[in-house]
Design an enzyme around this catalytic site. Sequence first.
Site, PDB file in Angstrom:
ATOM      1  N   TYR A 185      -2.130 -10.738  -2.158  1.00 10.81           N
ATOM      2  CA  TYR A 185      -2.341  -9.307  -2.369  1.00 10.81           C
ATOM      3  C   TYR A 185      -2.920  -8.922  -3.724  1.00 10.81           C
ATOM      4  O   TYR A 185      -3.330  -7.788  -3.914  1.00 10.81           O
ATOM      5  CB  TYR A 185      -1.027  -8.561  -2.116  1.00 10.81           C
ATOM      6  N   PHE A 208      10.953  -4.332   3.421  1.00 12.86           N
ATOM      7  CA  PHE A 208      10.370  -3.470   4.468  1.00 12.86           C
ATOM      8  C   PHE A 208       9.060  -4.064   4.957  1.00 12.86           C
ATOM      9  O   PHE A 208       8.549  -5.011   4.380  1.00 12.86           O
ATOM     10  CB  PHE A 208      10.158  -2.050   3.936  1.00 12.86           C
TER      11      PHE A 208
END
Length: 418
Positions: A128, A418
């Site tokens: 990322y 999450f």
Amino acid sequence: MTSRADVDIRPITESEFTDWQRAMNTGFLREPTLSEEIVDARRAQFTPGRSVGAFDGGRCVATFRSFAQELTVVGGATVPADAVTNVTVTATHRRRGLLTRMMERDLAAAKERGDVVATLIAAEYPIYGRYGFGPATTATEWTVDVPRAGLDPRRAGPQDGGRVDLVDAEDVRKLGPELHERLRRTQPGVVSRDELWWQVTTGAVRFWPTFQEPYYAVYRSAGGEVEGMVAYTADDNWGDAKQPLNTVRVKWLTGVTPAAERALWLYLCSIDWVVKVKSGWRAPDDLLPHFLPDPRAAAVTTQADWLWVRMLDVVRALQARTYGAAGALVLEVADRAGLAGGRYRLEASADGTGVCVPTGESADLTLDVAELSVLWLGDESAVRLAALGRVREERAGAARQADALLRTSRRPWCPDVF
């Protein structure tokens, strides 16, 4: 091989949700097919336009989802965040730029909505950074060797007038949200939890084929106020000589006062037959080891990057937080995606507030948006990043000044995945 252009990337429809779930499970190497009951339960997460799939010949081969979130920054304010999750690419379609197309689409939409940052929990470290994300918090897990901890086995409970009580899932759903909101007002890095989070964590809504019901305990102060809560499980393990060797595993523990944290950790270490307590993911400067007479009884099991952040609006992000000293700094921010790059002047006042504006002044520091995102919550050092070649000083001493402005006395922490 299908060309990149032949793979259609678009928001899924509700009728495609089952196929999208199958692709996601396949990407995460989980059992592909879920029961209709679990798929129907997961539909509660479906938001039109924010669950995206890549389709090749009608088959979903990559998944991506984002949702609205709030992130607490230094000083207790919150900013709107684009929370990224459920990111997979099927093994047959790797290295075709599918994630890049999905990420670019999502970040552009988040910028248009007015989100200040994007967030995610990275399954793999190298992925990322190329999209402007940086690891802004760290999580640590301890394993407590209870017999070594030196605790008094005669201890009956908190010595401060408070008490620890077992409660059930319904109590957690009533008491937990307000307690988490109190934590959010004080702890940088904490993210919002919606009603669905509490339903899933207590088993009222089942997202997984198996659910082990935890035990729940709350700490009430001497005045009767709920200041802490823990969810934990325990195994059933006995040695050859018929001695108990059980382990408690903490799913989550929330304490809004040190007294609450101390009482809950000591409660867990006092449960009969328990010889180990695994802490779950905690802040790297958590007080847990020092609640024990022998802090060495709490050994670090795992420590790793946790919440990754990507700035979308530098001005709003830097003005949302508070600062540890007065001073001014000019930042040259590079952003290959063109979402947040530019030159900005940050000026912090003695009262902790900051003002950030675009500027034409000469830069003090030059850095990528990912590095600014890492520094923003106060956990990383600009001096360290400069030593690593990830921040460049344009003015001698600028990195040290950035640390004086940005770093925090306690480390940021995100308790959720999450």
